[in-house]
Design a protein around this motif. Structure first.
Motif, PDB file in Angstrom:
ATOM      1  N   SER A   7     -12.370   8.336   4.246  1.00 43.18           N
ATOM      2  CA  SER A   7     -13.152   7.167   3.849  1.00 43.18           C
ATOM      3  C   SER A   7     -14.374   6.975   4.750  1.00 43.18           C
ATOM      4  O   SER A   7     -14.295   7.132   5.978  1.00 43.18           O
ATOM      5  N   GLU A  25     -15.719   4.251   5.523  1.00 38.74           N
ATOM      6  CA  GLU A  25     -15.606   3.075   6.382  1.00 38.74           C
ATOM      7  C   GLU A  25     -14.687   3.299   7.580  1.00 38.74           C
ATOM      8  O   GLU A  25     -14.614   2.460   8.475  1.00 38.74           O
ATOM      9  N   ARG A  26     -13.984   4.423   7.624  1.00 36.68           N
ATOM     10  CA  ARG A  26     -13.055   4.683   8.730  1.00 36.68           C
ATOM     11  C   ARG A  26     -13.827   4.858  10.029  1.00 36.68           C
ATOM     12  O   ARG A  26     -14.763   5.649  10.102  1.00 36.68           O
ATOM     13  N   TYR A  84       0.848  -1.190   0.000  1.00 36.15           N
ATOM     14  CA  TYR A  84       0.000   0.000   0.000  1.00 36.15           C
ATOM     15  C   TYR A  84       0.885   1.242   0.000  1.00 36.15           C
ATOM     16  O   TYR A  84       2.099   1.169   0.186  1.00 36.15           O
ATOM     17  N   SER A 110     -14.264  -4.892  11.438  1.00 36.57           N
ATOM     18  CA  SER A 110     -14.293  -4.983   9.971  1.00 36.57           C
ATOM     19  C   SER A 110     -14.629  -6.392   9.482  1.00 36.57           C
ATOM     20  O   SER A 110     -15.361  -6.557   8.512  1.00 36.57           O
ATOM     21  N   TYR A 119      -4.733   1.683   1.440  1.00 38.50           N
ATOM     22  CA  TYR A 119      -4.971   1.868   2.862  1.00 38.50           C
ATOM     23  C   TYR A 119      -6.200   2.766   3.023  1.00 38.50           C
ATOM     24  O   TYR A 119      -6.561   3.492   2.108  1.00 38.50           O
ATOM     25  N   ILE A 120      -6.855   2.726   4.172  1.00 38.72           N
ATOM     26  CA  ILE A 120      -8.047   3.546   4.389  1.00 38.72           C
ATOM     27  C   ILE A 120      -7.628   5.000   4.559  1.00 38.72           C
ATOM     28  O   ILE A 120      -6.886   5.329   5.492  1.00 38.72           O
ATOM     29  N   GLU A 170     -11.953  -4.030   1.745  1.00 33.47           N
ATOM     30  CA  GLU A 170     -11.623  -4.706   0.485  1.00 33.47           C
ATOM     31  C   GLU A 170     -10.629  -5.841   0.720  1.00 33.47           C
ATOM     32  O   GLU A 170     -10.712  -6.912   0.105  1.00 33.47           O
ATOM     33  N   LYS A 180      -8.121  -2.178   9.254  1.00 33.00           N
ATOM     34  CA  LYS A 180      -7.746  -2.662   7.931  1.00 33.00           C
ATOM     35  C   LYS A 180      -8.893  -2.443   6.934  1.00 33.00           C
ATOM     36  O   LYS A 180     -10.061  -2.448   7.303  1.00 33.00           O
ATOM     37  N   PRO A 181      -8.556  -2.272   5.643  1.00 37.53           N
ATOM     38  CA  PRO A 181      -9.587  -2.007   4.630  1.00 37.53           C
ATOM     39  C   PRO A 181     -10.547  -3.181   4.468  1.00 37.53           C
ATOM     40  O   PRO A 181     -10.138  -4.346   4.493  1.00 37.53           O
TER      41      PRO A 181
END
Length: 241
Positions: A198, A200-201, A116, A236, A193-194, A211, A208-209
């Motif tokens: 983002s 989703e943060r 990343y 997550s 990386y997030i 995805e 961790k992402p």
């Protein structure tokens, strides 16, 4: 979701007496993904400043901390189950030896490199921009659903469509980055990386992402399977599953 000492909870699953989970979890877990502390000796906080977790164990103490949990984790996996252990470059090689001991060298499947780009770089060595994810199965019969990725061609004359390619027919596609075809995914993953904006943060340190975790869950479990993350983190794994 269970809050408490994960070793004690793993033992509760193994003992298979608690009426809430009796005969429902032990031997039925198809996938374990864990992102344990990396033995940084730091203490982490969330975005509000509250304590999230401490990572004070180091060296042999850290290895033994994981050993106790991984021994029990193996016993609660289904026979066709798998485990992925997410680590950094400093601890990955120690835990690889530990995984060989607990799961067996012949049950090792992959060392996945997640690379990343993040802010900051070193002026004295190569920038450290990857994590390691160790993938082991419990037995020689494990769930694995092949995942695909785009492979972009360097040929300037290649066009989208079905063509005779290397002695067989292949279909090529085109997007804003160029012409590509779908191939089996490799063990090096380029997942962003997030970023700070983002959606989703969560503000949880070391999140961790989704995805990244989605690839693992899709590859090593099927709909309706039990997925376990006994370090929990930002949630997550549960969100993606």
């Amino acid at each position: 979701i269970v809050f408490g000492d994960n070793l004690q909870f793993l033992k509760t699953i193994y003992e298979n007496k608690d009426p809430h989970i009796k005969d429902k979890v032990k031997g039925k877990v198809k996938l374990i993904y864990i992102d344990p502390p990396f033995a940084t000796t730091d203490e982490f906080q969330n975005k509000e400043g509250a304590k999230a977790y401490n990572d004070k164990k180091k060296g042999a103490e850290f290895v033994e901390f994981l050993r106790k949990r991984l021994i029990v984790a193996r016993e609660i996996l289904a026979d066709d189950g798998s485990i992925y252990v997410h680590l950094d470059q400093k601890m990955g090689h120690y835990i690889k030896v530990l995984m060989d001991e607990i799961f067996g060298k012949m049950k090792y499947r992959n060392e996945i490199i997640w690379h990343y780009r993040t802010g900051g770089s070193s002026k004295t060595c190569w920038s450290q921009k990857h994590d390691t994810i160790l993938f082991y199965s419990k037995t020689d019969n494990w769930i694995f659903n092949i995942q695909k990725e785009k492979a972009y061609t360097k040929s300037k004359s290649r066009k989208a469509g079905i063509i005779d390619y290397g002695g067989g027919m292949a279909e090529f596609f085109e997007d804003e980055l160029g012409v590509y075809n779908w191939v089996n995914a490799r063990d090096t993953w380029d997942v962003s990386y997030i970023n700070s904006q983002s959606a989703e943060r969560t503000g949880y340190p070391t999140q961790k992402p989704e995805e990244l975790i989605e690839r693992i869950i899709k590859a090593s479990s099927n709909e309706g399977d039990i997925v376990l993350d006994f370090f929990g983190g930002s949630g997550s794994t549960m969100a993606v599953a």
